[in-house]
Write an enzyme that holds these catalytic residues in place. Sequence first.
Site, PDB file in Angstrom:
ATOM      1  CG  ASN A   1      20.243   1.122   0.070  1.00 31.22           C
ATOM      2  OD1 ASN A   1      19.096   1.527  -0.159  1.00 31.22           O
ATOM      3  ND2 ASN A   1      21.315   1.772  -0.342  1.00 31.22           N
TER       4      ASN A   1
ATOM      5  CG  PHE B   1      12.338  13.701  -4.348  1.00 30.67           C
ATOM      6  CD1 PHE B   1      11.405  13.972  -5.335  1.00 30.67           C
ATOM      7  CD2 PHE B   1      11.893  13.245  -3.121  1.00 30.67           C
ATOM      8  CE1 PHE B   1      10.056  13.795  -5.099  1.00 30.67           C
ATOM      9  CE2 PHE B   1      10.545  13.064  -2.876  1.00 30.67           C
ATOM     10  CZ  PHE B   1       9.622  13.335  -3.868  1.00 30.67           C
ATOM     11  NE  ARG B   2      18.376  13.985  -0.146  1.00 24.07           N
ATOM     12  CZ  ARG B   2      17.303  13.872   0.611  1.00 24.07           C
ATOM     13  NH1 ARG B   2      16.493  12.849   0.453  1.00 24.07           N
ATOM     14  NH2 ARG B   2      17.020  14.781   1.513  1.00 24.07           N
TER      15      ARG B   2
ATOM     16  CB  CYS C   1      -0.980  28.271   8.107  1.00 22.21           C
ATOM     17  SG  CYS C   1      -0.517  29.969   8.526  1.00 22.21           S
TER      18      CYS C   1
ATOM     19  CG  HIS D   1      13.344  14.583   5.379  1.00 25.64           C
ATOM     20  ND1 HIS D   1      14.080  13.845   4.481  1.00 25.64           N
ATOM     21  CD2 HIS D   1      14.214  14.937   6.358  1.00 25.64           C
ATOM     22  CE1 HIS D   1      15.337  13.755   4.899  1.00 25.64           C
ATOM     23  NE2 HIS D   1      15.441  14.408   6.042  1.00 25.64           N
TER      24      HIS D   1
ATOM     25  CB  ILE E   1       7.673  13.712   2.022  1.00 29.33           C
ATOM     26  CG1 ILE E   1       8.074  13.542   0.536  1.00 29.33           C
ATOM     27  CG2 ILE E   1       8.851  14.277   2.810  1.00 29.33           C
ATOM     28  CD1 ILE E   1       8.402  14.858  -0.166  1.00 29.33           C
ATOM     29  CG  ASP E   2       6.072   7.963   0.452  1.00 32.33           C
ATOM     30  OD1 ASP E   2       5.699   7.606   1.589  1.00 32.33           O
ATOM     31  OD2 ASP E   2       7.031   7.421  -0.142  1.00 32.33           O
TER      32      ASP E   2
ATOM     33  CB  SER F   1      18.193   5.375   3.942  1.00 35.23           C
ATOM     34  OG  SER F   1      19.011   6.513   4.206  1.00 35.23           O
ATOM     35  CB  SER F   2      22.499   6.469   0.397  1.00 33.76           C
ATOM     36  OG  SER F   2      21.987   7.763   0.628  1.00 33.76           O
TER      37      SER F   2
HETATM   38 ZN    ZN Z   1      -2.445  30.786   9.544  1.00 30.56          ZN
END
Ligand code: ZN
Length: 253
Positions: free
Chosen positions: A225, A40-41, A134, A126, A108-109, A200-201
């Site tokens: 990396n 994403f970044r 909720c 994350h 987050i995958d 990761s950077s």
């Molecule tokens: Zn709720």
Amino acid sequence: MIAPDVETGIARLRDLFEAASVIVPFTGAGISTECGIPDFRSPGGIWTKNRPIPFDEFLASQEMRNEAWRRRFAMEEHFAKARPGRGHLALASLYRAGKAPGVVTQNIDNLHQSSGIAADDVVELHGNSTYAVCLGCATRYELSWVKERFGSSGKAPDCPACDGHIKSATVSFGQAMPEAAMLRAEEMTRSCDLFLAIGSSLVVWPAAGFPLMAKRNGARLVILNREATELDDVADLVIRGDIGTVLSPFIAH
Ligand SMILES: [Zn+2]
């Protein structure tokens, strides 16, 4: 030491794995790019085209909640099809062998869980994009449920139990870091004698903090990396290469 080439890096990594009692892997977007999950970044990534929706705006506006969910559903083609890559499989092998107590991730995958690491042992800094919660009562909702409600009412649904807003279980900009995950990550970092930062950077907070914490605590630090990172100077071994290629020899079959 920066490995002069990938082969030397792999050989040195093998020695370090063998010498270590407790290995803690820390992963970022780079481990998932071969799985079709966009970074994403990165330049051209989703976040450079679409400004991320800050948490306070999500809370304040139905339209922002609608937009957040529209974006999430648009990404579903990437997330739903993604399977663990070679890096994930190698880390799952270390885990099954009892060498790694789990993994700390910025991703987050859900791919570490898919690779066979117990959900309890995947520390997600994350959050997780593959389900929703909720914000009022913390009830978990599946994306299919949100999608169906959104489809029939034309707007992002609220919780039937408490009227709270329902959000993907990720940590948004401006949202507090998950306290339990941060504590667990710190605990794991302090327990290891080899800290393995992958993909990761190491720029975004708190990513940079954990490798330094491990190092100060006497652990060895390995950075794997594609590009240079902020912490290469303090690492015991830096391998600049394709993550899947470097880690595939460590997949136990
Ligand atoms: Zn709720």
